[in-house]
Design a protein around this motif. Structure first.
Motif, mmCIF file in Angstrom:
data_model
loop_
_atom_site.group_PDB
_atom_site.id
_atom_site.type_symbol
_atom_site.label_atom_id
_atom_site.label_comp_id
_atom_site.label_asym_id
_atom_site.label_seq_id
_atom_site.Cartn_x
_atom_site.Cartn_y
_atom_site.Cartn_z
ATOM 1 N N ASP A 25 12.023 -2.145 37.998
ATOM 2 C CA ASP A 25 12.898 -3.220 37.537
ATOM 3 C C ASP A 25 12.093 -4.265 36.761
ATOM 4 O OD1 ASP A 25 15.605 -4.607 37.719
ATOM 5 O OD2 ASP A 25 14.312 -6.124 38.626
ATOM 6 N N ARG A 26 10.921 -4.619 37.263
ATOM 7 C CA ARG A 26 10.073 -5.608 36.578
ATOM 8 C C ARG A 26 9.665 -5.101 35.201
ATOM 9 N NH1 ARG A 26 4.213 -6.745 38.921
ATOM 10 N NH2 ARG A 26 4.054 -4.615 38.167
ATOM 11 N N ALA A 27 9.271 -3.835 35.123
ATOM 12 C CA ALA A 27 8.887 -3.256 33.828
ATOM 13 C C ALA A 27 10.078 -3.249 32.876
ATOM 14 C CB ALA A 27 8.346 -1.840 34.019
ATOM 15 N N VAL A 75 2.832 -3.492 22.949
ATOM 16 C CA VAL A 75 2.233 -3.038 24.211
ATOM 17 C C VAL A 75 1.344 -4.129 24.791
ATOM 18 C CG1 VAL A 75 0.587 -1.396 25.226
ATOM 19 C CG2 VAL A 75 2.403 -0.575 23.707
ATOM 20 N N ARG A 76 0.539 -4.784 23.944
ATOM 21 C CA ARG A 76 -0.332 -5.866 24.431
ATOM 22 C C ARG A 76 0.491 -7.031 24.975
ATOM 23 N NH1 ARG A 76 -3.640 -4.318 20.008
ATOM 24 N NH2 ARG A 76 -3.020 -6.043 18.687
ATOM 25 N N ALA A 77 1.602 -7.348 24.312
ATOM 26 C CA ALA A 77 2.472 -8.430 24.798
ATOM 27 C C ALA A 77 3.077 -8.059 26.152
ATOM 28 C CB ALA A 77 3.575 -8.718 23.778
ATOM 29 N N THR A 78 3.463 -6.803 26.299
ATOM 30 C CA THR A 78 3.992 -6.340 27.588
ATOM 31 C C THR A 78 2.938 -6.499 28.671
ATOM 32 O OG1 THR A 78 5.455 -4.761 26.480
ATOM 33 C CG2 THR A 78 4.998 -4.363 28.816
ATOM 34 N N THR A 91 1.340 0.620 28.215
ATOM 35 C CA THR A 91 1.828 1.718 27.379
ATOM 36 C C THR A 91 2.736 2.620 28.195
ATOM 37 O OG1 THR A 91 -0.165 1.649 26.015
ATOM 38 C CG2 THR A 91 1.118 3.678 25.936
ATOM 39 N N TRP A 92 2.326 2.890 29.416
ATOM 40 C CA TRP A 92 3.121 3.703 30.338
ATOM 41 C C TRP A 92 4.448 2.999 30.631
ATOM 42 C CZ3 TRP A 92 1.730 8.500 31.765
ATOM 43 C CH2 TRP A 92 2.353 9.087 32.858
ATOM 44 N N ASP A 93 4.389 1.681 30.926
ATOM 45 C CA ASP A 93 5.596 0.897 31.225
ATOM 46 C C ASP A 93 6.573 0.943 30.054
ATOM 47 O OD1 ASP A 93 4.507 0.037 33.676
ATOM 48 O OD2 ASP A 93 3.619 -1.743 32.778
ATOM 49 N N VAL A 94 6.061 0.665 28.854
ATOM 50 C CA VAL A 94 6.905 0.629 27.657
ATOM 51 C C VAL A 94 7.541 1.993 27.414
ATOM 52 C CG1 VAL A 94 6.872 0.363 25.146
ATOM 53 C CG2 VAL A 94 5.654 -1.285 26.581
ATOM 54 N N GLY A 95 6.746 3.050 27.520
ATOM 55 C CA GLY A 95 7.264 4.390 27.294
ATOM 56 C C GLY A 95 8.345 4.779 28.289
ATOM 57 N N ASP A 122 8.468 4.840 17.326
ATOM 58 C CA ASP A 122 9.064 6.139 17.648
ATOM 59 C C ASP A 122 8.339 6.786 18.827
ATOM 60 O OD1 ASP A 122 6.864 6.322 15.901
ATOM 61 O OD2 ASP A 122 7.502 8.274 15.157
ATOM 62 N N LEU A 123 7.016 6.651 18.884
ATOM 63 C CA LEU A 123 6.252 7.228 19.988
ATOM 64 C C LEU A 123 6.545 6.499 21.296
ATOM 65 C CD1 LEU A 123 2.834 7.799 18.190
ATOM 66 C CD2 LEU A 123 4.592 9.503 18.741
ATOM 67 N N LEU A 124 6.734 5.180 21.238
ATOM 68 C CA LEU A 124 7.034 4.408 22.443
ATOM 69 C C LEU A 124 8.401 4.786 23.016
ATOM 70 C CD1 LEU A 124 5.744 0.863 21.395
ATOM 71 C CD2 LEU A 124 4.558 2.610 22.750
ATOM 72 N N PHE A 125 9.325 5.159 22.125
ATOM 73 C CA PHE A 125 10.654 5.581 22.566
ATOM 74 C C PHE A 125 10.674 7.060 22.965
ATOM 75 C CE2 PHE A 125 12.103 1.678 20.618
ATOM 76 C CZ PHE A 125 13.301 1.389 21.250
ATOM 77 N N GLY A 126 9.532 7.729 22.831
ATOM 78 C CA GLY A 126 9.484 9.146 23.145
ATOM 79 C C GLY A 126 10.204 9.996 22.117
ATOM 80 N N ARG A 127 10.318 9.465 20.898
ATOM 81 C CA ARG A 127 11.020 10.151 19.815
ATOM 82 C C ARG A 127 10.121 10.231 18.586
ATOM 83 N NH1 ARG A 127 14.052 9.912 23.809
ATOM 84 N NH2 ARG A 127 16.304 10.074 23.763
#
Length: 142
Positions: A25-27, A75-78, A91-95, A122-127
């Motif tokens: 939920d936090r991610a 990713v750095r902001a996350t 990166t894992w969280d965003v993906g 596109d890579l972060l969305f897995g697309r």
């Protein structure tokens, strides 16, 4: 159709391999708050309509961004917003979050979302987009 809250979080928890739903939920809240600052108009509204209400409200009331962030800076902001996160875990969280959001959105809306974002999302969305293939019928003649 709107994805249910428990289904959305269960998928984020599974993809992110979080030990608890609270971490998923936090991610989700962090990533969607950052994403909302990068989307405008109908695209943001349509994506919000497909997310569970609590996450839709976060997307529609985003953290403010002064400029569109590149995928790496996103990713750095996350990582900066999630306590104890590193760029690798972020990166894992965003993906995890964005791939579930893309599933909720469907392919057509996901393409429109990606069109509003800087290259690399596109890579972060897995697309991943295959940019090497020219579109049919557009061969240039010289």
């Amino acid at each position: 159709m709107t994805m249910r809250w428990d289904v959305f979080l269960d998928q984020v928890q599974e993809r992110g391999e979080y030990p608890t739903r609270a971490e998923a939920d936090r991610a989700a809240r962090t990533v969607l708050a950052l994403l909302g600052a990068h989307l405008v108009g109908d695209v943001r509204a349509e994506l919000a309509a497909r997310l569970p209400e609590s996450f839709a409200l976060i997307l529609l009331n985003p953290l403010q961004a002064t400029e569109p962030l590149s995928a790496d800076r996103f990713v750095r902001a996350t990582a900066a917003w999630i306590e104890g996160a590193t760029e690798q875990t972020a990166t894992w969280d965003v993906g995890a979050v964005l791939s579930v959001a893309a599933d909720a959105a469907g392919e057509e809306l996901t393409r429109r979302v990606l069109f509003q974002l800087p290259p690399g999302y596109d890579l972060l969305f897995g697309r991943p987009q295959d940019v090497a293939v020219p579109s049919a019928g557009r061969a240039s003649r010289g």
